[in-house]
Every structure is written in C-alpha cells, then in structure tokens.
Design a protein around this motif. Structure first.
Motif, mmCIF file in Angstrom:
data_model
loop_
_atom_site.group_PDB
_atom_site.id
_atom_site.type_symbol
_atom_site.label_atom_id
_atom_site.label_comp_id
_atom_site.label_asym_id
_atom_site.label_seq_id
_atom_site.Cartn_x
_atom_site.Cartn_y
_atom_site.Cartn_z
ATOM 1 N N PRO A 142 -4.243 4.266 -9.464
ATOM 2 C CA PRO A 142 -5.256 3.366 -10.980
ATOM 3 C C PRO A 142 -3.924 3.834 -11.930
ATOM 4 C CG PRO A 142 -6.358 5.735 -10.530
ATOM 5 C CD PRO A 142 -5.415 5.423 -8.868
ATOM 6 N N GLY A 143 -2.714 4.844 -11.497
ATOM 7 C CA GLY A 143 -1.811 4.820 -12.456
ATOM 8 C C GLY A 143 -0.427 3.490 -12.285
ATOM 9 N N ILE A 144 -0.511 2.967 -11.705
ATOM 10 C CA ILE A 144 0.487 1.984 -11.594
ATOM 11 C C ILE A 144 0.415 0.346 -11.635
ATOM 12 C CG2 ILE A 144 1.322 3.401 -9.690
ATOM 13 C CD1 ILE A 144 0.009 0.410 -7.670
ATOM 14 N N ARG A 145 0.622 -0.432 -12.065
ATOM 15 C CA ARG A 145 1.293 -1.514 -12.683
ATOM 16 C C ARG A 145 0.849 -2.089 -11.201
ATOM 17 N NH1 ARG A 145 4.998 -2.066 -17.016
ATOM 18 N NH2 ARG A 145 6.448 -1.308 -15.166
ATOM 19 N N VAL A 146 -0.237 -3.817 -11.476
ATOM 20 C CA VAL A 146 0.276 -4.929 -10.305
ATOM 21 C C VAL A 146 0.272 -5.646 -10.684
ATOM 22 C CG1 VAL A 146 -0.344 -5.309 -7.976
ATOM 23 C CG2 VAL A 146 -0.470 -3.250 -9.056
ATOM 24 N N ALA A 147 1.714 -7.023 -10.258
ATOM 25 C CA ALA A 147 1.824 -7.916 -10.995
ATOM 26 C C ALA A 147 1.857 -8.792 -9.622
ATOM 27 C CB ALA A 147 2.607 -8.392 -12.068
ATOM 28 N N THR A 148 0.548 -9.992 -10.179
ATOM 29 C CA THR A 148 0.913 -10.765 -8.454
ATOM 30 C C THR A 148 1.090 -12.343 -9.526
ATOM 31 O OG1 THR A 148 -1.736 -11.000 -9.084
ATOM 32 C CG2 THR A 148 -1.070 -9.767 -7.722
ATOM 33 N N HIS A 207 0.536 -1.207 -0.055
ATOM 34 C CA HIS A 207 0.165 0.310 0.333
ATOM 35 C C HIS A 207 0.383 1.324 -0.069
ATOM 36 C CE1 HIS A 207 -4.125 -0.832 0.309
ATOM 37 N NE2 HIS A 207 -3.686 -2.323 1.078
ATOM 38 N N ARG A 208 1.694 1.365 0.743
ATOM 39 C CA ARG A 208 2.353 2.457 0.854
ATOM 40 C C ARG A 208 3.594 2.869 -0.150
ATOM 41 N NH1 ARG A 208 0.407 1.868 4.814
ATOM 42 N NH2 ARG A 208 0.804 2.369 6.963
ATOM 43 N N PHE A 209 4.450 1.193 -1.340
ATOM 44 C CA PHE A 209 4.901 2.000 -2.158
ATOM 45 C C PHE A 209 3.638 2.059 -3.285
ATOM 46 C CE2 PHE A 209 8.631 -0.705 -0.339
ATOM 47 C CZ PHE A 209 9.251 -0.093 -0.005
ATOM 48 N N ALA A 210 2.270 1.611 -3.335
ATOM 49 C CA ALA A 210 1.974 1.967 -4.764
ATOM 50 C C ALA A 210 1.092 3.448 -4.126
ATOM 51 C CB ALA A 210 0.035 1.277 -4.156
ATOM 52 N N ALA A 211 0.915 3.603 -2.979
ATOM 53 C CA ALA A 211 0.666 5.088 -3.265
ATOM 54 C C ALA A 211 1.412 6.682 -3.431
ATOM 55 C CB ALA A 211 0.337 5.635 -1.923
ATOM 56 N N ARG A 212 3.242 5.487 -3.391
ATOM 57 C CA ARG A 212 4.114 6.352 -3.993
ATOM 58 C C ARG A 212 4.508 6.165 -5.603
ATOM 59 N NH1 ARG A 212 9.149 6.737 0.343
ATOM 60 N NH2 ARG A 212 7.630 6.767 2.118
ATOM 61 N N GLY A 213 3.656 5.545 -6.084
ATOM 62 C CA GLY A 213 3.026 5.282 -7.824
ATOM 63 C C GLY A 213 3.881 4.621 -8.737
ATOM 64 N N ARG A 214 5.102 3.738 -7.497
ATOM 65 C CA ARG A 214 5.526 2.685 -7.414
ATOM 66 C C ARG A 214 4.496 1.347 -8.658
ATOM 67 N NH1 ARG A 214 9.794 3.667 -4.794
ATOM 68 N NH2 ARG A 214 9.607 6.119 -4.286
ATOM 69 N N GLU A 231 -7.459 -9.948 -4.555
ATOM 70 C CA GLU A 231 -8.003 -8.953 -3.356
ATOM 71 C C GLU A 231 -6.998 -7.547 -3.422
ATOM 72 O OE1 GLU A 231 -8.575 -7.962 1.508
ATOM 73 O OE2 GLU A 231 -9.831 -9.942 0.325
ATOM 74 N N LEU A 232 -5.906 -7.831 -2.898
ATOM 75 C CA LEU A 232 -5.271 -6.403 -2.406
ATOM 76 C C LEU A 232 -4.595 -5.916 -3.562
ATOM 77 C CD1 LEU A 232 -3.008 -5.354 -1.094
ATOM 78 C CD2 LEU A 232 -1.650 -6.586 -1.780
ATOM 79 N N ARG A 233 -4.673 -6.689 -4.890
ATOM 80 C CA ARG A 233 -4.665 -6.137 -6.274
ATOM 81 C C ARG A 233 -5.633 -4.759 -6.778
ATOM 82 N NH1 ARG A 233 -5.353 -6.847 -11.938
ATOM 83 N NH2 ARG A 233 -3.674 -6.184 -13.257
ATOM 84 N N ARG A 234 -6.549 -5.289 -6.370
ATOM 85 C CA ARG A 234 -7.854 -4.668 -6.688
ATOM 86 C C ARG A 234 -7.834 -2.921 -5.929
ATOM 87 N NH1 ARG A 234 -10.174 -9.447 -7.078
ATOM 88 N NH2 ARG A 234 -11.069 -9.684 -4.479
ATOM 89 N N GLU A 235 -7.105 -3.618 -4.514
ATOM 90 C CA GLU A 235 -7.397 -2.216 -3.393
ATOM 91 C C GLU A 235 -6.358 -0.843 -3.811
ATOM 92 O OE1 GLU A 235 -6.490 -3.650 0.171
ATOM 93 O OE2 GLU A 235 -8.291 -4.899 0.510
ATOM 94 N N LEU A 236 -5.366 -1.441 -4.772
ATOM 95 C CA LEU A 236 -4.535 -0.944 -5.023
ATOM 96 C C LEU A 236 -4.290 -0.208 -5.874
ATOM 97 C CD1 LEU A 236 -1.029 -3.567 -4.061
ATOM 98 C CD2 LEU A 236 -1.868 -1.444 -2.555
ATOM 99 N N LEU A 237 -5.003 -0.918 -7.330
ATOM 100 C CA LEU A 237 -5.528 -0.072 -8.092
ATOM 101 C C LEU A 237 -6.496 0.202 -8.042
ATOM 102 C CD1 LEU A 237 -5.291 -3.463 -11.314
ATOM 103 C CD2 LEU A 237 -3.947 -1.042 -10.845
ATOM 104 N N ALA A 238 -7.142 0.581 -6.931
ATOM 105 C CA ALA A 238 -8.478 1.735 -7.509
ATOM 106 C C ALA A 238 -8.089 2.442 -6.669
ATOM 107 C CB ALA A 238 -9.401 0.774 -6.417
#
Length: 254
Positions: free
Chosen positions: A59-65, A28-35, A49-56
């Motif tokens: 929305p400008g980041i990429r998340v692979a799981t 969550h912290r790194f996503a908020a920094r745009g990583r 579930e976490l991926r959905r939270e982070l992208l919501a």
C-alpha cells in the motif's frame, strides 16, 4: 561502475507488456521492493486488476497505468511522458511488450510473421525513442530491452520471432553506443525458455517455471549489466554453443 560504488536505486519503473507473463511478474517483484510503477499494456481491465493487487500487497507504493498498444507509435510517444509526469519521472524503463506467434516462412501465413516483426521491432523502437528522450532530458535512467535467446541463431518455425529479437540486440547496442558517458545505462536481457503464454509453442528441455524466470530476470535487471542471459544457467553456455554449432544441429535442437 567502480568497485565499491553502489548503484542508484531505480525507484520509478515503467514496464510495458505488464498485464501478463514476465511483465506482470516483474511488477509484483518490484512492488514488493517498494518501487513505484508505471504499467503499460493493451488490455486496460487487466492493468486495473493488477494495480489493485499491487496496492493491496504494497500500500505504500504508487502505481500509474495506461492502456497503450505499442504498435501505435504516437500513443507511445504521448503516453510515456504522461506517465512520467504522474510519477515525477521514470528511473528505469523495461521495454518488455512483444508477441511470440509465428509461422514458417513461405507457409502461407505472412501476416502472422509481419505482425511479430511490427510489434517486436517497431513497437520496441517506439518505446526506446520515448524512453531515451525522457532519459536525455533527465540526464539519467536505465533502459532495459527484453530480447531472447532465440536471437542468437536463426531458428525454424520461430524465424520471424528470432529475427525480431536479433534486431533488438542491435537496437540496444546502438543506443548504448550513443549514450556512452551520458549517465544512462542500457541493458539487453535474453530470456531462455520460461513458461509464459508468449512462448507456449517454443518450450524446450530447459524450460523453467514463471516464478523462477521472473526472479532471475529481476535479479539481472537490478545488476544493470550490458547483457544478461535469464536464467544465467544454462542459457549463457547454451547461447555460446548455439553460435558455433552447425546449422543442421541447431535445426534439431530448435
């Protein structure tokens, strides 16, 4: 790093053990920094579930799981390059996955202690092998090994856990020695008592809440030191004290 020279931004970050606790908080912290993030854990539905939270939220980041059990060295060796390919590389690898159960040695529960040692030592070794191979090929990267203040001295009840984390300190230092001058940084972080599921049985008088602990952890990782205590106060002086206290006193404290 020379004074006045800024550190590179580690844009693409892989975090293991990301489905809960410190790993989830760091995501969550790194996503908020745009990583951009590559997230690994055993529990695939929690990762989704976490991926959905982070992208919501970002929305400008990429998340692979990837649902990977770090006890499976083959799965780690195959999964890390696949995640790196999805993001176009990995700039920072946070080897965070681990377990915190344990029992007093000789109390009739050897399988519990063996599981701690296997996951925390061999599982982290598998992660480091995959991460460093990737970084060697890239010629750059930042490896973060999550140890614990419990690694400073042998501690009753958490004997196997402390021993596993002490092994990680040596593993990280050996990797750091191998990579001197290679453009790859290695950081060992030693969290103290942070209120997570993992250390529910080992919380002491200096326990901090999860948000405080995650904030301190992310700030330390971003500095990229050789070693960091998390939070710095009181765990740096406490760790120094633990190293010199007589064992009967350490026993009472832990």
């Amino acid at each position: 790093m020379l004074p006045g020279v800024s550190r590179p931004v580690r844009q693409r970050i892989l975090i293991t053990g990301a489905s809960s606790g410190l790993g989830r908080g760091m995501a969550h912290r790194f996503a908020a920094r745009g990583r951009d993030l590559a997230l690994v854990a055993r529990r695939g539905p929690l990762l989704d579930e976490l991926r959905r939270e982070l992208l919501a939220a970002s929305p400008g980041i990429r998340v692979a799981t990837a649902a990977i059990d770090v006890d499976d060295a083959g799965a780690v060796a195959a999964g890390v390059p696949a995640l790196a390919a999805e993001l176009g590389g990995i700039d920072r690898f946070v080897a965070n996955a681990g377990i915190g159960n344990g029992a007093p040695v000789g109390s009739g529960r050897p399988a519990v202690n063996r599981a701690v040692l296997v996951t925390n030592v061999l599982g982290t070794h598998a992660q480091c092998e995959a991460a460093v191979e990737l970084f060697r090929a890239q010629g750059s990267g930042h490896l973060v090994v999550v140890s614990s203040v419990a690694s400073v001295r042998g501690m009753r009840r958490a004997t196997a856990y402390g021993a596993s984390k002490a092994a990680l300190n040596a593993l990280a230092e050996g990797i750091r020695a191998d990579l001197l001058g290679a453009g790859i940084r290695v950081t060992t972080v030693l969290p103290g008592y942070i209120a997570t599921e993992l250390n529910a049985g080992r919380r002491g008088p200096f326990t901090v809440d999860l948000d405080t602990g995650v904030d301190a952890l992310v700030a330390a990782i971003e500095r990229e030191p050789v070693r960091a205590y998390v939070p710095e106060w009181p765990w740096r002086p406490v760790s120094a004290l633990l190293r010199v206290l007589p064992l009967p006193v350490v026993r009472r404290l832990t």
